[in-house]
Design an enzyme around this catalytic site. Structure first.
Site, PDB file in Angstrom:
ATOM      1  N   ASP A 114       0.787  -1.233   0.000  1.00 50.04           N
ATOM      2  CA  ASP A 114       0.000   0.000   0.000  1.00 50.04           C
ATOM      3  C   ASP A 114       0.820   1.284   0.000  1.00 50.04           C
ATOM      4  O   ASP A 114       0.263   2.375   0.080  1.00 50.04           O
ATOM      5  CB  ASP A 114      -0.958  -0.004   1.204  1.00 50.04           C
ATOM      6  CG  ASP A 114      -0.230  -0.187   2.523  1.00 50.04           C
ATOM      7  OD1 ASP A 114       0.960  -0.559   2.511  1.00 50.04           O
ATOM      8  OD2 ASP A 114      -0.858   0.038   3.572  1.00 50.04           O
ATOM      9  N   GLU A 205      11.528  -3.465  12.646  1.00 45.98           N
ATOM     10  CA  GLU A 205      12.635  -3.189  11.735  1.00 45.98           C
ATOM     11  C   GLU A 205      13.970  -3.167  12.464  1.00 45.98           C
ATOM     12  O   GLU A 205      14.948  -3.768  12.017  1.00 45.98           O
ATOM     13  CB  GLU A 205      12.419  -1.842  11.030  1.00 45.98           C
ATOM     14  CG  GLU A 205      11.224  -1.815  10.081  1.00 45.98           C
ATOM     15  CD  GLU A 205       9.903  -1.456  10.751  1.00 45.98           C
ATOM     16  OE1 GLU A 205       9.843  -1.482  12.010  1.00 45.98           O
ATOM     17  OE2 GLU A 205       8.940  -1.165  10.022  1.00 45.98           O
TER      18      GLU A 205
HETATM   19  N1  UDP Z   1      -0.721  -7.446   5.699  1.00 49.22           N
HETATM   20  C1  UDP Z   1      -0.915  -8.819   5.732  1.00 49.22           C
HETATM   21  N2  UDP Z   1      -1.870  -9.342   6.584  1.00 49.22           N
HETATM   22  C2  UDP Z   1      -2.647  -8.546   7.406  1.00 49.22           C
HETATM   23  C3  UDP Z   1      -2.436  -7.149   7.375  1.00 49.22           C
HETATM   24  C4  UDP Z   1      -1.463  -6.627   6.521  1.00 49.22           C
HETATM   25  O1  UDP Z   1      -0.240  -9.548   5.004  1.00 49.22           O
HETATM   26  O2  UDP Z   1      -3.494  -9.081   8.151  1.00 49.22           O
HETATM   27  C5  UDP Z   1       0.288  -6.880   4.783  1.00 49.22           C
HETATM   28  C6  UDP Z   1      -0.200  -5.664   3.992  1.00 49.22           C
HETATM   29  O3  UDP Z   1      -0.817  -6.079   2.783  1.00 49.22           O
HETATM   30  C7  UDP Z   1       1.069  -4.880   3.781  1.00 49.22           C
HETATM   31  C8  UDP Z   1       1.899  -5.226   5.019  1.00 49.22           C
HETATM   32  O4  UDP Z   1       1.360  -6.433   5.561  1.00 49.22           O
HETATM   33  O5  UDP Z   1       1.761  -5.284   2.620  1.00 49.22           O
HETATM   34  C9  UDP Z   1       1.862  -4.141   6.071  1.00 49.22           C
HETATM   35  O6  UDP Z   1       0.522  -3.882   6.416  1.00 49.22           O
HETATM   36  P1  UDP Z   1      -0.019  -2.408   6.660  1.00 49.22           P
HETATM   37  O7  UDP Z   1       0.454  -1.531   5.540  1.00 49.22           O
HETATM   38  O8  UDP Z   1      -1.474  -2.475   6.913  1.00 49.22           O
HETATM   39  O9  UDP Z   1       0.732  -2.055   8.011  1.00 49.22           O
HETATM   40  P2  UDP Z   1       1.355  -0.673   8.464  1.00 49.22           P
HETATM   41  O10 UDP Z   1       2.605  -0.493   7.657  1.00 49.22           O
HETATM   42  O11 UDP Z   1       0.327   0.363   8.138  1.00 49.22           O
HETATM   43  O12 UDP Z   1       1.580  -0.905   9.909  1.00 49.22           O
END
Ligand code: UDP
Length: 255
Positions: A114, A205
């Site tokens: 995203d 990270e």
């Molecule tokens: N993702 C996943 N399973 C989940 C939620 C998120 O595989 O239940 C993936 C999502 O598609 C993205 C990555 O994990 O590629 C990080 O998720 P998100 O962007 O929602 O997390 P943030 O970076 O906002 O914490």
């Protein structure tokens, strides 16, 4: 020969999954020598994503790795409670370890589905010795987070001297998933390096990078870490109120 860039992307089923994946695909298609490792968060690979990849025009590997139900975000819990995509990224790393020769000239990048990526970002990471780093926009409650670097040029190594972040600057590597790339050879050597679900919130990270390098090993990119080439994004959940009505009326038979 250009080193291969392996882009590891966790992804999960939701209404805007394909719109996000197509946006990412549109960027990746501009990058030579790129291999997309797309890891679905589910038991089995889905037909939807299989078809998407088959006609993507990209070289790819399609994996499936589910997140255990108890690790999943509950609808009522705040969204920052649980790290996401952990096991999916680890599945991508495991695939690299099985499929790349030990001294392969290649780099791995963990690209969430995203975010917004500039095409130029990928040139920056291609020649990574160990771990390369750069700024990330719109993350951590600030316009950008970035490594502060000393780049003298003329054969002097460029080094990271500090980090400019708004939150938890005390972390050893206070960067976002989008802010670094790792040499595949290093990932193969450091057999215990993976993401841990036990990492404290915001430490995914830094805990991972601590297993791979010291700060002195980091390679600043993007014009001494002054250029933003990737932005952390969170898509607004699509409003589907009318869709639910169509379904209740039995009129939704086409998706
Ligand atoms: N993702 C996943 N399973 C989940 C939620 C998120 O595989 O239940 C993936 C999502 O598609 C993205 C990555 O994990 O590629 C990080 O998720 P998100 O962007 O929602 O997390 P943030 O970076 O906002 O914490």
């Amino acid at each position: 020969d250009l080193p291969t860039i392996y882009v590891i992307t966790p992804t999960y089923a939701r209404p805007n999954q394909l719109s996000e994946l197509n946006r990412l695909r549109a960027v990746l298609l501009h990058v030579p020598r790129l291999w997309w490792v797309l890891v679905e968060d589910r038991e089995e690979r889905s037909a939807v994503i299989s078809n998407f990849l088959a006609s993507s025009g990209l070289q790819y590997t399609h994996l499936a790795q589910p997140t255990p139900q108890e690790w999943k975000q509950q609808d009522n819990s705040p969204r920052w409670r649980r790290p996401r995509g952990v096991l999916q990224r680890n599945a991508g790393i495991a695939w690299l370890r099985h499929n790349c020769p030990p001294y392969t000239a290649a780099v791995a990048y963990f690209a969430d589905d995203d975010n917004s990526y500039a095409i130029e970002l990928f040139d920056q990471m291609r020649w990574t010795q160990k771990v390369s780093v750069w700024p990330v926009g719109l993350v951590g409650g600030v316009m950008l987070e970035r490594p502060v670097c000393l780049c003298l040029g003329d054969g002097h190594p460029s080094i990271v001297t500090d980090w400019m972040v708004g939150w938890k600057a005390s972390r050893k590597f206070p960067t976002d998933m989008a802010g670094f790339a790792v040499s595949v050879a290093l990932l193969i050597t450091k057999t215990d390096a993976e993401f841990s679900h036990d990492s404290k919130i915001g430490y995914l990270e830094t805990d991972f990078l601590s297993k791979l390098v010291e700060t002195k090993d980091l390679e600043p990119r993007a014009n001494c870490c002054t250029k933003v080439l990737v932005w952390h994004m969170n898509a607004k959940k699509p409003l589907l109120k009318e869709e639910m009505k169509l379904r209740e009326l039995g009129r939704r038979t086409d998706v």
